[in-house]
Design a protein around this motif. Structure first.
Motif, PDB file in Angstrom:
ATOM      1  N   TRP A   1      -0.948   3.472 -13.627  1.00  0.00           N
ATOM      2  CA  TRP A   1      -0.691   2.929 -11.788  1.00  0.00           C
ATOM      3  C   TRP A   1      -2.031   4.301 -10.681  1.00  0.00           C
ATOM      4  O   TRP A   1      -1.797   3.001  -9.514  1.00  0.00           O
ATOM      5  CB  TRP A   1       0.513   4.346 -11.521  1.00  0.00           C
ATOM      6  CG  TRP A   1       1.676   3.186 -12.244  1.00  0.00           C
ATOM      7  CD1 TRP A   1       1.642   4.032 -14.109  1.00  0.00           C
ATOM      8  CD2 TRP A   1       2.181   2.661 -12.514  1.00  0.00           C
ATOM      9  NE1 TRP A   1       3.001   3.400 -14.510  1.00  0.00           N
ATOM     10  CE2 TRP A   1       2.930   2.141 -13.876  1.00  0.00           C
ATOM     11  CE3 TRP A   1       2.208   1.403 -12.040  1.00  0.00           C
ATOM     12  CZ2 TRP A   1       3.549   1.204 -14.157  1.00  0.00           C
ATOM     13  CZ3 TRP A   1       2.721   0.183 -12.428  1.00  0.00           C
ATOM     14  CH2 TRP A   1       3.995   0.208 -12.983  1.00  0.00           C
ATOM     15  N   LEU A   2      -2.971   5.075 -10.483  1.00  0.00           N
ATOM     16  CA  LEU A   2      -3.242   5.428 -10.035  1.00  0.00           C
ATOM     17  C   LEU A   2      -4.397   4.797  -9.765  1.00  0.00           C
ATOM     18  O   LEU A   2      -4.843   4.066  -8.278  1.00  0.00           O
ATOM     19  CB  LEU A   2      -3.890   6.811 -10.480  1.00  0.00           C
ATOM     20  CG  LEU A   2      -4.882   7.224  -9.140  1.00  0.00           C
ATOM     21  CD1 LEU A   2      -4.206   7.596  -7.590  1.00  0.00           C
ATOM     22  CD2 LEU A   2      -5.538   8.463  -9.844  1.00  0.00           C
ATOM     23  N   ARG A   3      -5.288   4.022 -11.434  1.00  0.00           N
ATOM     24  CA  ARG A   3      -5.756   3.028 -10.321  1.00  0.00           C
ATOM     25  C   ARG A   3      -6.101   1.489  -9.966  1.00  0.00           C
ATOM     26  O   ARG A   3      -6.689   1.319  -9.065  1.00  0.00           O
ATOM     27  CB  ARG A   3      -6.809   1.955 -11.956  1.00  0.00           C
ATOM     28  CG  ARG A   3      -7.371   3.572 -12.085  1.00  0.00           C
ATOM     29  CD  ARG A   3      -7.756   3.243 -13.794  1.00  0.00           C
ATOM     30  NE  ARG A   3      -8.841   4.821 -14.551  1.00  0.00           N
ATOM     31  CZ  ARG A   3      -8.220   4.666 -15.965  1.00  0.00           C
ATOM     32  NH1 ARG A   3      -7.494   3.796 -16.961  1.00  0.00           N
ATOM     33  NH2 ARG A   3      -9.188   5.789 -16.755  1.00  0.00           N
ATOM     34  N   SER A   4      -4.514   1.251 -10.196  1.00  0.00           N
ATOM     35  CA  SER A   4      -4.694  -0.095  -9.870  1.00  0.00           C
ATOM     36  C   SER A   4      -3.827   0.281  -7.969  1.00  0.00           C
ATOM     37  O   SER A   4      -4.221  -1.019  -7.780  1.00  0.00           O
ATOM     38  CB  SER A   4      -2.790  -0.116 -10.459  1.00  0.00           C
ATOM     39  OG  SER A   4      -2.699  -1.755 -10.127  1.00  0.00           O
ATOM     40  N   ALA A   5      -3.190   1.322  -7.918  1.00  0.00           N
ATOM     41  CA  ALA A   5      -2.986   1.952  -6.687  1.00  0.00           C
ATOM     42  C   ALA A   5      -4.124   1.930  -5.937  1.00  0.00           C
ATOM     43  O   ALA A   5      -4.724   1.283  -4.611  1.00  0.00           O
ATOM     44  CB  ALA A   5      -2.020   2.777  -6.899  1.00  0.00           C
ATOM     45  N   GLU A   6      -5.446   1.783  -6.639  1.00  0.00           N
ATOM     46  CA  GLU A   6      -6.632   2.134  -5.822  1.00  0.00           C
ATOM     47  C   GLU A   6      -6.834   1.205  -5.207  1.00  0.00           C
ATOM     48  O   GLU A   6      -7.806   0.456  -4.008  1.00  0.00           O
ATOM     49  CB  GLU A   6      -7.164   3.287  -6.885  1.00  0.00           C
ATOM     50  CG  GLU A   6      -9.022   3.519  -5.740  1.00  0.00           C
ATOM     51  CD  GLU A   6      -9.236   4.394  -6.595  1.00  0.00           C
ATOM     52  OE1 GLU A   6      -9.494   5.739  -6.222  1.00  0.00           O
ATOM     53  OE2 GLU A   6      -9.808   4.141  -8.139  1.00  0.00           O
ATOM     54  N   LEU A   7      -6.979   0.072  -5.924  1.00  0.00           N
ATOM     55  CA  LEU A   7      -8.080  -1.245  -6.649  1.00  0.00           C
ATOM     56  C   LEU A   7      -6.553  -2.248  -4.851  1.00  0.00           C
ATOM     57  O   LEU A   7      -7.557  -2.438  -4.385  1.00  0.00           O
ATOM     58  CB  LEU A   7      -7.735  -2.220  -7.595  1.00  0.00           C
ATOM     59  CG  LEU A   7      -8.659  -1.776  -8.563  1.00  0.00           C
ATOM     60  CD1 LEU A   7      -8.545  -2.027 -10.008  1.00  0.00           C
ATOM     61  CD2 LEU A   7      -9.991  -2.067  -8.021  1.00  0.00           C
ATOM     62  N   HIS A   8      -5.258  -2.064  -5.041  1.00  0.00           N
ATOM     63  CA  HIS A   8      -4.881  -3.161  -4.314  1.00  0.00           C
ATOM     64  C   HIS A   8      -4.660  -1.737  -2.442  1.00  0.00           C
ATOM     65  O   HIS A   8      -4.957  -3.003  -1.888  1.00  0.00           O
ATOM     66  CB  HIS A   8      -3.448  -2.552  -5.269  1.00  0.00           C
ATOM     67  CG  HIS A   8      -3.078  -3.363  -5.760  1.00  0.00           C
ATOM     68  ND1 HIS A   8      -2.505  -4.599  -5.144  1.00  0.00           N
ATOM     69  CD2 HIS A   8      -2.561  -3.592  -7.495  1.00  0.00           C
ATOM     70  CE1 HIS A   8      -1.834  -5.183  -6.572  1.00  0.00           C
ATOM     71  NE2 HIS A   8      -2.625  -4.520  -7.804  1.00  0.00           N
ATOM     72  N   LEU A   9      -5.090  -0.734  -2.654  1.00  0.00           N
ATOM     73  CA  LEU A   9      -5.225  -0.581  -1.501  1.00  0.00           C
ATOM     74  C   LEU A   9      -6.297  -0.344  -0.917  1.00  0.00           C
ATOM     75  O   LEU A   9      -6.992  -0.414   0.439  1.00  0.00           O
ATOM     76  CB  LEU A   9      -5.286   1.133  -1.220  1.00  0.00           C
ATOM     77  CG  LEU A   9      -5.901   1.668  -0.428  1.00  0.00           C
ATOM     78  CD1 LEU A   9      -4.852   1.764   1.211  1.00  0.00           C
ATOM     79  CD2 LEU A   9      -5.497   3.924  -0.787  1.00  0.00           C
ATOM     80  N   ALA A  10      -7.511  -0.641  -1.359  1.00  0.00           N
ATOM     81  CA  ALA A  10      -9.157  -1.356  -1.371  1.00  0.00           C
ATOM     82  C   ALA A  10      -9.118  -2.601  -0.752  1.00  0.00           C
ATOM     83  O   ALA A  10      -9.605  -3.241   0.017  1.00  0.00           O
ATOM     84  CB  ALA A  10     -10.534  -1.172  -2.604  1.00  0.00           C
ATOM     85  N   LYS A  11      -8.150  -3.931  -2.096  1.00  0.00           N
ATOM     86  CA  LYS A  11      -8.511  -4.842  -1.503  1.00  0.00           C
ATOM     87  C   LYS A  11      -7.959  -5.186   0.170  1.00  0.00           C
ATOM     88  O   LYS A  11      -7.757  -5.366   1.309  1.00  0.00           O
ATOM     89  CB  LYS A  11      -6.987  -5.729  -2.408  1.00  0.00           C
ATOM     90  CG  LYS A  11      -7.390  -7.028  -1.531  1.00  0.00           C
ATOM     91  CD  LYS A  11      -7.166  -7.797  -3.463  1.00  0.00           C
ATOM     92  CE  LYS A  11      -5.989  -9.394  -2.848  1.00  0.00           C
ATOM     93  NZ  LYS A  11      -5.598 -10.179  -3.614  1.00  0.00           N
TER      94      LYS A  11
ATOM     95  N   CYS B   1      -6.034   0.516   8.267  1.00  0.00           N
ATOM     96  CA  CYS B   1      -5.156   0.532   7.176  1.00  0.00           C
ATOM     97  C   CYS B   1      -3.758   0.290   6.753  1.00  0.00           C
ATOM     98  O   CYS B   1      -3.320   0.305   8.829  1.00  0.00           O
ATOM     99  CB  CYS B   1      -4.933   2.210   7.660  1.00  0.00           C
ATOM    100  SG  CYS B   1      -6.730   3.524   6.799  1.00  0.00           S
ATOM    101  N   PRO B   2      -2.608   0.664   6.248  1.00  0.00           N
ATOM    102  CA  PRO B   2      -1.761   0.066   6.150  1.00  0.00           C
ATOM    103  C   PRO B   2      -0.741   0.721   6.891  1.00  0.00           C
ATOM    104  O   PRO B   2      -1.010   1.492   7.628  1.00  0.00           O
ATOM    105  CB  PRO B   2      -0.822   0.115   4.622  1.00  0.00           C
ATOM    106  CG  PRO B   2      -2.103   0.542   3.498  1.00  0.00           C
ATOM    107  CD  PRO B   2      -3.363   0.745   4.911  1.00  0.00           C
ATOM    108  N   PRO B   3       0.379  -0.045   7.798  1.00  0.00           N
ATOM    109  CA  PRO B   3       0.856   1.006   8.718  1.00  0.00           C
ATOM    110  C   PRO B   3       2.000   2.415   8.653  1.00  0.00           C
ATOM    111  O   PRO B   3       2.818   1.794   7.312  1.00  0.00           O
ATOM    112  CB  PRO B   3       2.029  -0.568   9.004  1.00  0.00           C
ATOM    113  CG  PRO B   3       1.157  -1.839   8.780  1.00  0.00           C
ATOM    114  CD  PRO B   3       0.530  -1.272   7.791  1.00  0.00           C
ATOM    115  N   ASP B   4       2.418   2.846   8.810  1.00  0.00           N
ATOM    116  CA  ASP B   4       2.944   3.781   8.898  1.00  0.00           C
ATOM    117  C   ASP B   4       2.325   4.897   7.818  1.00  0.00           C
ATOM    118  O   ASP B   4       3.547   5.636   6.809  1.00  0.00           O
ATOM    119  CB  ASP B   4       4.522   3.724   8.580  1.00  0.00           C
ATOM    120  CG  ASP B   4       4.886   2.913   9.474  1.00  0.00           C
ATOM    121  OD1 ASP B   4       4.850   3.407  11.166  1.00  0.00           O
ATOM    122  OD2 ASP B   4       5.892   1.583   9.744  1.00  0.00           O
TER     123      ASP B   4
END
Length: 129
Positions: free
Chosen positions: A90-100, A108-111
């Motif tokens: 989950w952490l790895r996937s979240a990191e990749l989605h955030l980088a994308k 950065c994402p709103p809020d």
């Protein structure tokens, strides 16, 4: 990784970095907050990151997976034990989605929140392992 000057004797003293950073082509620097010891544990319900950009300072960002995204990952493991909600996946996937996200949107994402409602084929392949 911080590297001290190498001695001519062939010895190199390497101190491990306190954290690993993901740097996007457009200059965003993403660090896992847990590695900086500024957040609690990460899970499918919330992963924490510190995002820096030279022109905008730093921001605290949370990434969450919806129930639909969690179910997609669990379906990939149907023949094996369910994927724990605290698995490093989950952490790895979240990191990749955030980088994308920061690469594609140049912000950065709103809020300070990015919600993932679908997983990519590479996410699903990773979940199946």
């Amino acid at each position: 990784m911080a590297v001290e000057k190498a001695r001519i004797t062939g010895r190199t003293r390497i101190r491990p970095s306190a954290h690993i950073e993901v740097v996007t082509d457009n200059g965003f620097c993403i660090t896992r907050a847990c590695e900086l010891k500024v957040s609690g544990s990460d899970s499918a319900s919330e992963c924490h990151f510190i995002v820096g950009i030279s022109s905008a300072g730093i921001r605290s960002i949370r990434v969450r997976f919806t129930e639909a995204a969690i179910a997609m990952a669990q379906e990939q493991r149907s023949s094996r034990a369910p994927l724990s909600l605290t698995d490093l996946f989950w952490l790895r996937s979240a990191e990749l989605h955030l980088a994308k996200y920061v690469w594609e949107n140049n912000e950065c994402p709103p809020d300070g929140l990015l919600t993932i409602d679908s997983l990519s084929s590479s996410d699903l392949l990773s979940a199946s392992r």
